[in-house]
Design an enzyme around this catalytic site. Structure first.
Site, short mmCIF file in Angstrom:
data_model
loop_
_atom_site.label_atom_id
_atom_site.label_comp_id
_atom_site.label_asym_id
_atom_site.label_seq_id
_atom_site.Cartn_x
_atom_site.Cartn_y
_atom_site.Cartn_z
N ASP A 19 34.73 53.61 30.35
CA ASP A 19 35.34 54.59 29.92
C ASP A 19 35.05 56.11 30.08
OD1 ASP A 19 37.09 56.11 28.31
OD2 ASP A 19 37.22 54.57 26.67
N GLU A 120 39.74 54.43 32.88
CA GLU A 120 39.15 53.24 32.38
C GLU A 120 39.24 52.09 33.37
OE1 GLU A 120 40.51 51.56 28.48
OE2 GLU A 120 41.13 53.39 27.94
P1 TMP Z 1 40.23 60.25 26.37
O1 TMP Z 1 40.15 61.75 26.10
O2 TMP Z 1 39.76 59.47 24.72
O3 TMP Z 1 39.09 59.94 27.21
O4 TMP Z 1 41.42 59.64 26.72
C1 TMP Z 1 41.83 59.39 28.03
C2 TMP Z 1 42.96 60.58 28.43
O5 TMP Z 1 44.09 60.00 28.10
C3 TMP Z 1 42.56 61.75 27.95
O6 TMP Z 1 41.76 62.73 28.59
C4 TMP Z 1 43.91 62.25 27.92
C5 TMP Z 1 44.92 61.09 27.86
N1 TMP Z 1 45.36 61.04 26.62
C6 TMP Z 1 46.54 61.57 26.01
O7 TMP Z 1 47.34 62.22 27.18
N2 TMP Z 1 47.03 61.16 24.84
C7 TMP Z 1 46.34 60.57 24.05
O8 TMP Z 1 47.14 60.45 22.77
C8 TMP Z 1 45.42 60.15 24.36
C9 TMP Z 1 44.45 59.18 23.45
C10 TMP Z 1 44.79 60.29 25.46
CA CA Z 2 38.34 57.74 27.91
#
Ligand code: TMP
Ligand code: CA
Length: 377
Positions: A19, A120
């Site tokens: 991830d 991921e």
């Molecule tokens: P992360 O930032 O936890 O690595 O999640 C992966 C990507 O998914 C993040 O960079 C942006 C996108 N994302 C959203 O657009 N909205 C959300 O609520 C979440 C949890 C992630």
């Molecule tokens: Ca992530």
């Protein structure tokens, strides 16, 4: 591209869930390193009014102030009031480029690979790690370092006997964490997780479980399957009972239209000479070539992978001037690259544990008179 693992080997599997950390915000840091030291927040602006919209993600500096994904931008700004912070709009094409490059590094290890989202993926590293969780820990470190060295991206890795355990494990230590849960520890690991930690358990299912008096994962394994089936249906009940026992039969789903073809093998330990390297290269190229021909495809990028005894991963990719479907070209280039890699990295032959040949940037050429003629003229 993989030596298949039979069903009776499921119990020996080592699955990685990888991830990429705070992904969009980390991508922004890669191109603007000055963002690393200040809270930076990546947002989806709705355009209705200035600052209307939500936070997509943010770096860990911003998280210290309570900023989170899905939070209204205005609320995030209020949390960072009087703090030097940066708010940026999303740049999806750029994030997809970084994702592609990072996923390619992982895919190039030549094992069963499933990308599940932009940041991921799951990989079956049973063979590379010899199905040994201590080796898996060393290998996870080397994989993390490889991605960091090549594209400056950090990731968190969960290692487990199946997808479920590895997915939960990757969330345990973040960012840049590694969490290994061995087969023996899987049941106690999951028993200590919260019900909502099980992927796919949303608030609706959690509520139904609560009404059955189930508040923890161990409550599930103590409940009768029949009662659970009546309340949740056969599929969810079976999944949850299995999950509460750390069992997950879901398989790595390799995408149908693979963007690359490859083969990786373990070298015999006792014969470390160039003859063995040449024979292995020829056999790998034959297998890749047969696969390529069967699919009616030509390649442009050739990647050689060497995995060393300490599980360090060395790879080199060459882009040909033209697409090729010629065995000779594949073989000749592979041998050349392998020898260059060995010389340039001063690799001793008895230090090479696995070797792989992967072709990518594939082009469909079925329908041409002859695959070889088409590209060798
Ligand atoms: P992360 O930032 O936890 O690595 O999640 C992966 C990507 O998914 C993040 O960079 C942006 C996108 N994302 C959203 O657009 N909205 C959300 O609520 C979440 C949890 C992630
Ligand atoms: Ca992530």
């Amino acid at each position: 591209m993989n030596e298949n693992i039979s069903l009776n080997e499921i119990g020996k599997k080592i699955i990685f869930h990888i991830d990429f950390d705070y992904f969009y915000a980390q991508c922004e840091e890669i191109r603007k390193p000055e963002l690393r030291n200040i809270p930076s927040v990546v947002c989806v602006y709705s355009g209705r009014e200035e600052d209307s919209g939500v936070v997509s993600t943010c770096n860990y500096e911003a998280r210290k102030y309570g900023v989170k994904a899905a939070m209204p931008i205005r609320l995030a700004k209020s949390k960072l009031k009087d703090i030097e912070a940066i708010f940026l709009p999303t740049d999806m094409p750029y994030y997809h480029d970084i994702s592609r490059n990072a996923m390619r590094i992982i895919e190039n290890y030549g094992e069963l690979f499933e990308q599940v989202s932009v940041d991921e993926c799951y990989v079956d590293f049973t063979k590379i790690t010899n199905s040994d969780f201590d080796d898996a820990k060393i290998f996870a470190n080397s994989l993390q370092k490889n991605i960091k060295d090549k594209i400056k991206l950090t990731c968190s890795i969960g290692v487990g006997p199946n997808k479920l355990i590895s997915k939960i494990a990757s969330g345990v230590k973040k960012p840049n964490g590694i969490t290994v849960v061995s087969r023996e520890d899987a049941k106690s690991f999951i028993s200590n997780c919260k019900i909502e930690d099980i992927p796919g358990v949303g608030p609706k299912t959690a509520k139904k479980l609560e009404s059955l008096g189930i508040d923890s994962i161990s409550d599930i394994s103590n409940k009768s399957i029949f009662e659970l089936r009546d309340a949740l249906g056969y599929k969810t009940a079976t999944f949850l009972v299995n999950a509460s026992n750390a069992i997950d039969y879901s398989q790595i789903k390799v995408r149908g239209t693979s963007k690359q073809i490859g083969k990786i093998v373990t070298l015999k330990k006792d014969i470390a000479n160039f003859e063995q390297i040449n024979l292995t290269a020829a056999s790998l190229c034959t297998s890749v070539y047969e696969n390529l021909s069967n699919k009616g495809q030509a390649f442009r990028i050739l990647t050689i992978i060497l995995i060393l005894e300490n599980l360090q991963h060395v790879s080199f990719s060459k882009s040909l001037k033209l697409y090729s479907a010629s065995f000779d070209e594949l073989h000749k280039n592979s041998l050349f690259i392998i020898k260059e890699m060995i010389n340039n990295n001063s690799i001793s032959l008895d230090n090479i544990r696995r070797m792989g040949v992967v072709v990518s940037d594939l082009k469909d050429i079925s329908g041409q008179d002859s695959l070889v003629n088409y590209f060798e003229n």
